[in-house]
Design a protein around this motif. Structure first.
Motif, PDB file in Angstrom:
ATOM      1  N   ILE A  83     -32.829  52.774 -28.258  1.00 10.31           N
ATOM      2  CA  ILE A  83     -31.525  52.231 -27.876  1.00 10.31           C
ATOM      3  C   ILE A  83     -30.566  53.397 -27.699  1.00 10.31           C
ATOM      4  O   ILE A  83     -30.487  54.281 -28.564  1.00 10.31           O
ATOM      5  CB  ILE A  83     -30.981  51.273 -28.951  1.00 10.31           C
ATOM      6  CG1 ILE A  83     -31.945  50.098 -29.182  1.00 10.31           C
ATOM      7  CG2 ILE A  83     -29.603  50.742 -28.572  1.00 10.31           C
ATOM      8  CD1 ILE A  83     -31.591  49.260 -30.404  1.00 10.31           C
ATOM      9  N   LEU A  84     -29.847  53.395 -26.595  1.00 12.77           N
ATOM     10  CA  LEU A  84     -28.863  54.449 -26.324  1.00 12.77           C
ATOM     11  C   LEU A  84     -27.485  53.792 -26.251  1.00 12.77           C
ATOM     12  O   LEU A  84     -27.000  53.427 -25.171  1.00 12.77           O
ATOM     13  CB  LEU A  84     -29.192  55.154 -25.013  1.00 12.77           C
ATOM     14  CG  LEU A  84     -30.585  55.789 -24.940  1.00 12.77           C
ATOM     15  CD1 LEU A  84     -30.927  56.192 -23.520  1.00 12.77           C
ATOM     16  CD2 LEU A  84     -30.668  56.977 -25.883  1.00 12.77           C
ATOM     17  N   ALA A 248     -32.551  54.621 -35.674  1.00 14.61           N
ATOM     18  CA  ALA A 248     -32.636  55.725 -34.714  1.00 14.61           C
ATOM     19  C   ALA A 248     -31.423  55.770 -33.797  1.00 14.61           C
ATOM     20  O   ALA A 248     -31.033  56.846 -33.323  1.00 14.61           O
ATOM     21  CB  ALA A 248     -33.915  55.600 -33.894  1.00 14.61           C
ATOM     22  N   ALA A 249     -30.799  54.608 -33.577  1.00 15.51           N
ATOM     23  CA  ALA A 249     -29.615  54.546 -32.706  1.00 15.51           C
ATOM     24  C   ALA A 249     -28.326  54.814 -33.471  1.00 15.51           C
ATOM     25  O   ALA A 249     -27.245  54.816 -32.863  1.00 15.51           O
ATOM     26  CB  ALA A 249     -29.542  53.169 -32.045  1.00 15.51           C
ATOM     27  N   GLY A 250     -28.427  55.042 -34.777  1.00 16.41           N
ATOM     28  CA  GLY A 250     -27.246  55.366 -35.567  1.00 16.41           C
ATOM     29  C   GLY A 250     -26.474  54.169 -36.083  1.00 16.41           C
ATOM     30  O   GLY A 250     -25.345  54.322 -36.560  1.00 16.41           O
ATOM     31  N   VAL A 257     -30.204  45.323 -40.713  1.00 16.25           N
ATOM     32  CA  VAL A 257     -29.144  45.799 -39.827  1.00 16.25           C
ATOM     33  C   VAL A 257     -27.835  45.181 -40.292  1.00 16.25           C
ATOM     34  O   VAL A 257     -27.684  43.961 -40.296  1.00 16.25           O
ATOM     35  CB  VAL A 257     -29.424  45.404 -38.365  1.00 16.25           C
ATOM     36  CG1 VAL A 257     -28.330  45.960 -37.453  1.00 16.25           C
ATOM     37  CG2 VAL A 257     -30.794  45.899 -37.911  1.00 16.25           C
ATOM     38  N   SER A 258     -26.890  46.006 -40.698  1.00 16.25           N
ATOM     39  CA  SER A 258     -25.636  45.496 -41.262  1.00 16.25           C
ATOM     40  C   SER A 258     -24.772  44.878 -40.176  1.00 16.25           C
ATOM     41  O   SER A 258     -24.506  45.505 -39.149  1.00 16.25           O
ATOM     42  CB  SER A 258     -24.862  46.628 -41.939  1.00 16.25           C
ATOM     43  OG  SER A 258     -25.615  47.198 -42.994  1.00 16.25           O
ATOM     44  N   VAL A 259     -24.343  43.631 -40.417  1.00 17.84           N
ATOM     45  CA  VAL A 259     -23.443  42.964 -39.482  1.00 17.84           C
ATOM     46  C   VAL A 259     -22.235  42.421 -40.240  1.00 17.84           C
ATOM     47  O   VAL A 259     -22.270  42.222 -41.454  1.00 17.84           O
ATOM     48  CB  VAL A 259     -24.139  41.807 -38.722  1.00 17.84           C
ATOM     49  CG1 VAL A 259     -25.319  42.328 -37.912  1.00 17.84           C
ATOM     50  CG2 VAL A 259     -24.584  40.700 -39.674  1.00 17.84           C
ATOM     51  N   SER A 266     -22.362  47.927 -36.480  1.00 16.36           N
ATOM     52  CA  SER A 266     -21.378  49.015 -36.545  1.00 16.36           C
ATOM     53  C   SER A 266     -21.103  49.639 -35.181  1.00 16.36           C
ATOM     54  O   SER A 266     -20.191  50.456 -35.043  1.00 16.36           O
ATOM     55  CB  SER A 266     -21.864  50.094 -37.519  1.00 16.36           C
ATOM     56  OG  SER A 266     -23.120  50.616 -37.104  1.00 16.36           O
ATOM     57  N   GLU A 267     -21.868  49.259 -34.170  1.00 16.29           N
ATOM     58  CA  GLU A 267     -21.694  49.808 -32.826  1.00 16.29           C
ATOM     59  C   GLU A 267     -21.155  48.718 -31.901  1.00 16.29           C
ATOM     60  O   GLU A 267     -21.727  47.627 -31.796  1.00 16.29           O
ATOM     61  CB  GLU A 267     -23.037  50.320 -32.288  1.00 16.29           C
ATOM     62  CG  GLU A 267     -22.972  50.971 -30.923  1.00 16.29           C
ATOM     63  CD  GLU A 267     -22.219  52.285 -30.917  1.00 16.29           C
ATOM     64  OE1 GLU A 267     -21.493  52.547 -29.932  1.00 16.29           O
ATOM     65  OE2 GLU A 267     -22.373  53.060 -31.888  1.00 16.29           O
TER      66      GLU A 267
END
Length: 396
Positions: A83-84, A248-250, A257-259, A266-267
């Motif tokens: 994922i970018l 890997a995507a930060g 996965v924190s939501v 977080s993105e």
């Protein structure tokens, strides 16, 4: 927003894609799954499907034409490699795919047995996918000897299914009792008796030291010094959320996965739902592994991807089928300090009610649909009957 990509074609991903269309989204939807099968139900895998009582075509969540009719680009047997977020792109091997909104519905994977204790031997399985069941079923035959490692719900469901197929089943649980992390001692006692009466050998407080064999498993060494001859083993010691892509995507990761309350990671522009997502609940960051949660959270996230800004309110419930017993669970029992037993109207039916002080947290209803429905309504409404009223059957 013109393109929503969804990574994970399980219960959460499939429902999210369907909900986007139901809410009127007319842009592009890409639903990506790493299995070759269209989205399907997982709960029957450890029950009726394992023993051939349910046909494969009945596992499908939706009919074969559903996705095409709704212009959902369903990509099966496809692995997302990266994922970018800064570019709003995902990589699928040599292919790159741009998105406006991205949802992670990557689910969870079974914890494997370490290779050092025999996890790489042939005939040692985990059970999470149709492929797993297809690998196991050739070994299911009367008189075969199976070892189940782990006394949670999956382990007990598999033990029951194999026992009904006349397989000689031994189940080992390292903790002092079965269901130690998920249910009260009273519920565990009920199912311990049920399995023992049907001929399942339950060994509690006994760990697996090693599986042994020449190429394939033939024997298990246990922590009490005993050895068990086995033809195959099924490992059910828990699952881990699939977070490698997110890490890997930060993206922030904590028990998944924190939501936030609306399913945002977080993105910006990336959401998560289902087994892989963790969220705050009563001051704790938790994940809920259940079909109803996957559906409800995915549908809330779908609305939020389209701008609804709606907080997700979990209404957790679960179930487990073992032999002719249906266990229905309402609520989350974390933090309980009292168990109240209530006898059901039918022989053998009962329920166990979890309280923290005077607050009702959860209920385990065993062959007692009325108790389950009553508890579910009370918990959803934030109401707590007194423990005395529960014990006396006063549940209004």
């Amino acid at each position: 927003m013109r393109h929503v990509a969804i990574i994970g074609a399980g219960q959460a991903g499939s429902n999210l894609a369907a909900k986007l269309r139901e809410l009127g989204f007319d842009g592009r939807i890409t639903l990506i799954g790493d299995e070759s099968h269209p989205p399907y139900q997982r709960p029957p895998l450890s029950k009726a499907y394992l023993t051939g009582k349910l046909a494969a075509d009945r596992l499908a969540l939706r009919g074969p034409s559903f996705y095409a009719e709704r212009c959902i680009d369903l990509r099966l047997a496809t692995k997302v490699t990266r994922i970018l977020p800064a570019d709003k792109r995902i990589e699928l091997g040599p292919e790159s795919l741009a998105y406006d909104g991205l949802v992670l519905a990557t689910g969870a994977a079974p914890i494997p047995l370490p290779e050092a204790i025999g996890g790489s031997l042939a005939n040692v399985f985990t059970l999470r996918t149709i492929g797993d069941v297809e690998a196991i079923t050739p070994h299911i035959a009367a008189g075969k000897r199976a070892l189940i490692v782990g006394g949670g719900y999956i382990g007990l469901e598999v033990a029951a299914a194999l026992n009904q197929a006349a397989v000689d089943v031994t189940l080992v649980e390292l903790q002092e009792r079965i269901l130690g992390r998920v249910a009260a001692a009273e519920t565990a006692a009920y199912f311990r008796t049920l399995h023992a009466e049907r001929g399942v050998k339950l060994l509690e407080g006994v760990g697996l030291v090693a599986l042994e064999g020449q190429g394939s498993v033939g024997k298990a060494q246990l922590s009490d010094g005993s050895f068990v001859d086995v033809d195959f083993a099924i490992v059910g010691i828990g699952v881990r959320p699939n977070v490698a892509l997110a890490e890997a995507a930060g993206l922030a990761v904590e028990n998944g996965v924190s939501v936030d309350a609306q399913g945002r990671t977080s993105e910006a522009g990336i959401w998560a739902a289902g087994d892989c997502a963790s969220f705050l609940w009563n001051g704790r960051r938790i994940r809920i592994e259940s079909v109803p949660h996957a559906i409800d959270q995915a549908e809330t996230v779908a609305a939020n991807v389209l701008g609804a800004k709606r907080d997700y309110r979990p209404r957790p419930w679960f179930w487990s089928d073992q032999f002719d017993v249906k266990l229905q669970i309402a609520g989350l029992n974390g933090g309980y300090d009292r168990i109240v037993e209530r006898k059901g109207a039918k022989p053998g039916s009962c329920s166990y009610w979890y309280f923290a002080g005077e607050t009702l947290l959860a209920c385990d209803a065993i062959n007692d649909a009325r108790a389950y429905m009553t508890a579910k309504k009370l918990i959803d409404a934030g109401r707590s009957p007194s423990p005395a009223d529960v014990a006396d059957g006063v549940l209004a």
